[in-house]
Design an enzyme around this catalytic site. Structure first.
Site, PDB file in Angstrom:
ATOM      1  N   LEU A  48      59.816  28.320  49.515  1.00  0.00           N
ATOM      2  CA  LEU A  48      59.171  28.104  48.220  1.00  0.00           C
ATOM      3  C   LEU A  48      58.559  26.701  48.181  1.00  0.00           C
ATOM      4  O   LEU A  48      57.510  26.483  47.590  1.00  0.00           O
ATOM      5  CB  LEU A  48      60.164  28.279  47.073  1.00  0.00           C
ATOM      6  CG  LEU A  48      59.497  28.116  45.703  1.00  0.00           C
ATOM      7  CD1 LEU A  48      58.589  29.281  45.389  1.00  0.00           C
ATOM      8  CD2 LEU A  48      60.526  27.934  44.612  1.00  0.00           C
ATOM      9  N   TYR A  49      59.228  25.752  48.833  1.00  0.00           N
ATOM     10  CA  TYR A  49      58.673  24.395  48.907  1.00  0.00           C
ATOM     11  C   TYR A  49      57.261  24.446  49.487  1.00  0.00           C
ATOM     12  O   TYR A  49      56.307  23.902  48.906  1.00  0.00           O
ATOM     13  CB  TYR A  49      59.578  23.511  49.779  1.00  0.00           C
ATOM     14  CG  TYR A  49      58.945  22.189  50.145  1.00  0.00           C
ATOM     15  CD1 TYR A  49      58.681  21.241  49.169  1.00  0.00           C
ATOM     16  CD2 TYR A  49      58.582  21.903  51.459  1.00  0.00           C
ATOM     17  CE1 TYR A  49      58.083  20.037  49.493  1.00  0.00           C
ATOM     18  CE2 TYR A  49      57.989  20.698  51.794  1.00  0.00           C
ATOM     19  CZ  TYR A  49      57.739  19.768  50.805  1.00  0.00           C
ATOM     20  OH  TYR A  49      57.134  18.581  51.118  1.00  0.00           O
ATOM     21  N   ALA A  50      57.122  25.132  50.633  1.00  0.00           N
ATOM     22  CA  ALA A  50      55.823  25.242  51.291  1.00  0.00           C
ATOM     23  C   ALA A  50      54.823  25.947  50.375  1.00  0.00           C
ATOM     24  O   ALA A  50      53.658  25.543  50.276  1.00  0.00           O
ATOM     25  CB  ALA A  50      55.970  26.005  52.601  1.00  0.00           C
TER      26      ALA A  50
END
Ligand SMILES: O=C(O)[C@H]1O[C@H](OP(=O)(O)OP(=O)(O)OC[C@H]2O[C@@H](n3ccc(=O)[nH]c3=O)[C@H](O)[C@@H]2O)[C@H](O)[C@@H](O)[C@@H]1O
Length: 439
Positions: free
Chosen positions: A250-252
């Site tokens: 999700l960070y990416a």
């Protein structure tokens, strides 16, 4: 809690059944007693809120969105006034010919601190902004702040989601550039607290761009994207032209979303935008949530360290990039950023839109990183080799940096051995080499 008594008076005691008042005396008595009750319960309610927020621990990462958000917003209220404005202006004042006036968000962060110090050294005006959240030990952020303060850099304590604060900052000082580094970082933590990524990396970015687009003059913006946007891309080395539509965390995904949001604000409002895809940045004053940092701590403590490997004993490797090289890349991007073209919230012509890889071009297996640390620390690590968990980590990163090299002469010069040596020297001087470090 602004419920007026007249409003309360209009509500029938039994919903749906309006009762006639028996006498004016009884009416007044009821009025005062309900007002007293309201005041009493308001105090109880407020008290509970205060107890709830101030009792919550401040050293562990926030686990849920509501308390995390409220804690942040509680912290953003102490700004404004003539003395504060004077401090902002003085910090942002340009002190060299053709210098920049830069708002650095995330200035108490790892990259933010180094970039702010480098800008200040060459005579640019720098104003920091940071919410000092507790994703990792805030005392490290405070120590970085103290370091910057000694060179005349003021860090305003506030959140990029606070639109009134951002507007005020642009009112007080016409920043020529924004170096946007405030973010929720870390690949694996996104599974624990997904909302914090949306809050900082998407909502916060949009908020900042909204203010920048309305500012007059509009600043040029350089911001931190991430190597993680390459996700499951297997073509190496990673080039800016490769696909970035398969994020593994999700960070990416939030960083990739940021790149698309940047495209929109460039297209509609003429904002000059440059995204920098950092590749696993490390060095002195680094982030304690990153592997090289907590490996160092745990090796010194004699604790075992988890070393990830891919299936079939495949190597997991990173294009570890030393902080000084990243700083040169950031300054190069700022110096070659063209002016935004819009004004009054309207685009006047096409503006610059760029994305650069900032890596080291030489991936190193995580097990080699550990071997280097063992030598530098003179302690044997307790290695616990385990399969790469399904938590968003990718197996391999490797930057092609020819675009940044061509545009602003980016050329990394620090290999992992040399960079880790500098990191370990800092680590030992900051925390000591004893086995009882608690951070
Ligand atoms: O390049 C980037 O864009 C990203 O780099 C880092 O992410 P990462 O490369 O995952 O850095 P670490 O968390 O320090 O991990 C480094 C390596 O150690 C490995 N690792 C991590 C943790 C662990 O317990 N064991 C282990 O072997 C990881 O799989 C990875 O290969 C940063 O944490 C991100 O914020 C940044 O955006």
């Amino acid at each position: 809690m602004k419920l007026s008594s007249s409003h309360m008076d209009n509500i029938p005691s039994t919903p749906g059944k309006f009762k006639m008042d028996k006498s004016p005396y009884i009416h007044r008595f009821r009025h005062y007693s309900s007002l007293a009750k309201l005041t009493f319960w308001s105090f109880v309610f407020l008290g509970l809120i205060v107890v709830f927020f101030f009792k919550s621990p401040s050293t562990s990462p926030p686990n849920s969105m509501p308390s995390d958000l409220s804690r942040r917003s509680l912290k953003t209220s102490s700004w404004g006034g003539p003395a504060w404005e004077k401090r902002v202006r003085s910090s942002a004042r340009i002190r060299s010919q053709n210098g920049l006036s830069v708002l650095v968000t995330g200035a108490a962060g790892f990259v933010g601190t180094h970039v702010s110090a480098a800008l200040k050294r060459r005579g640019d005006g720098v104003l920091g902004l940071d919410n000092f959240n507790n994703y990792y030990d805030p005392t490290l952020k405070r120590a970085r702040q103290a370091l910057l303060e000694r060179s005349g850099i003021y860090i305003v304590e506030g959140d990029i989601n606070d639109i009134a604060l951002l507007q005020k900052l642009f009112e007080v000082n016409p920043f020529t550039h924004v170096m946007h580094l405030a973010a929720q970082a870390g690949v694996r933590y996104a599974m624990e607290n997904p909302n914090s990524y949306v809050h900082s990396n998407i909502a916060g970015l949009v908020n900042l761009l909204e203010v920048c687009k309305n500012a007059n003059p509009q600043p040029a913006i350089v911001w931190a994207s991430s190597s993680s946007v390459y996700g499951l891309n297997s073509k190496v080395p990673f080039s800016e032209k490769d696909r970035t539509d398969q994020p593994a965390s999700l960070y990416a995904a939030t960083k990739k979303a940021g790149e698309e949001i940047a495209h929109t604000y460039n297209h509609i409002y003429g904002l000059s935008l440059t995204g920098l895809r950092f590749f696993t940045v490390y060095g002195p004053w680094g982030r304690p949530d990153m592997a090289y940092f907590f490996f160092t701590r745990d090796i010194l403590k004699g604790k075992s360290i988890p070393i990830f490997e891919a299936s079939n004993h495949g190597t997991v490797a990173r294009d570890f990039t030393y902080i000084d090289d990243i700083v040169k890349g950031c300054l190069g991007a700022l110096d070659t950023a063209e002016k935004s073209t819009g004004s009054g919230g309207k685009k006047k012509g096409p503006a610059q839109l760029r994305v650069f890889n900032l890596g080291n071009t030489s991936p190193v297996p995580v097990s080699d990183l550990v071997s280097i640390l063992e030598k530098l620390l003179k302690v044997k690590a307790k290695r616990m080799v385990m399969k790469l968990p399904r938590n968003g980590d990718v197996q391999f990163t490797h930057a092609n940096i020819s675009f940044a090299e061509r545009e602003f002469g980016y050329k990394p010069t620090t290999d992992l051995q040399t960079g880790l040596k500098k990191f370990v020297r800092w680590y030992v001087s900051y925390y000591g080499s004893g086995k009882k470090n608690s951070h």
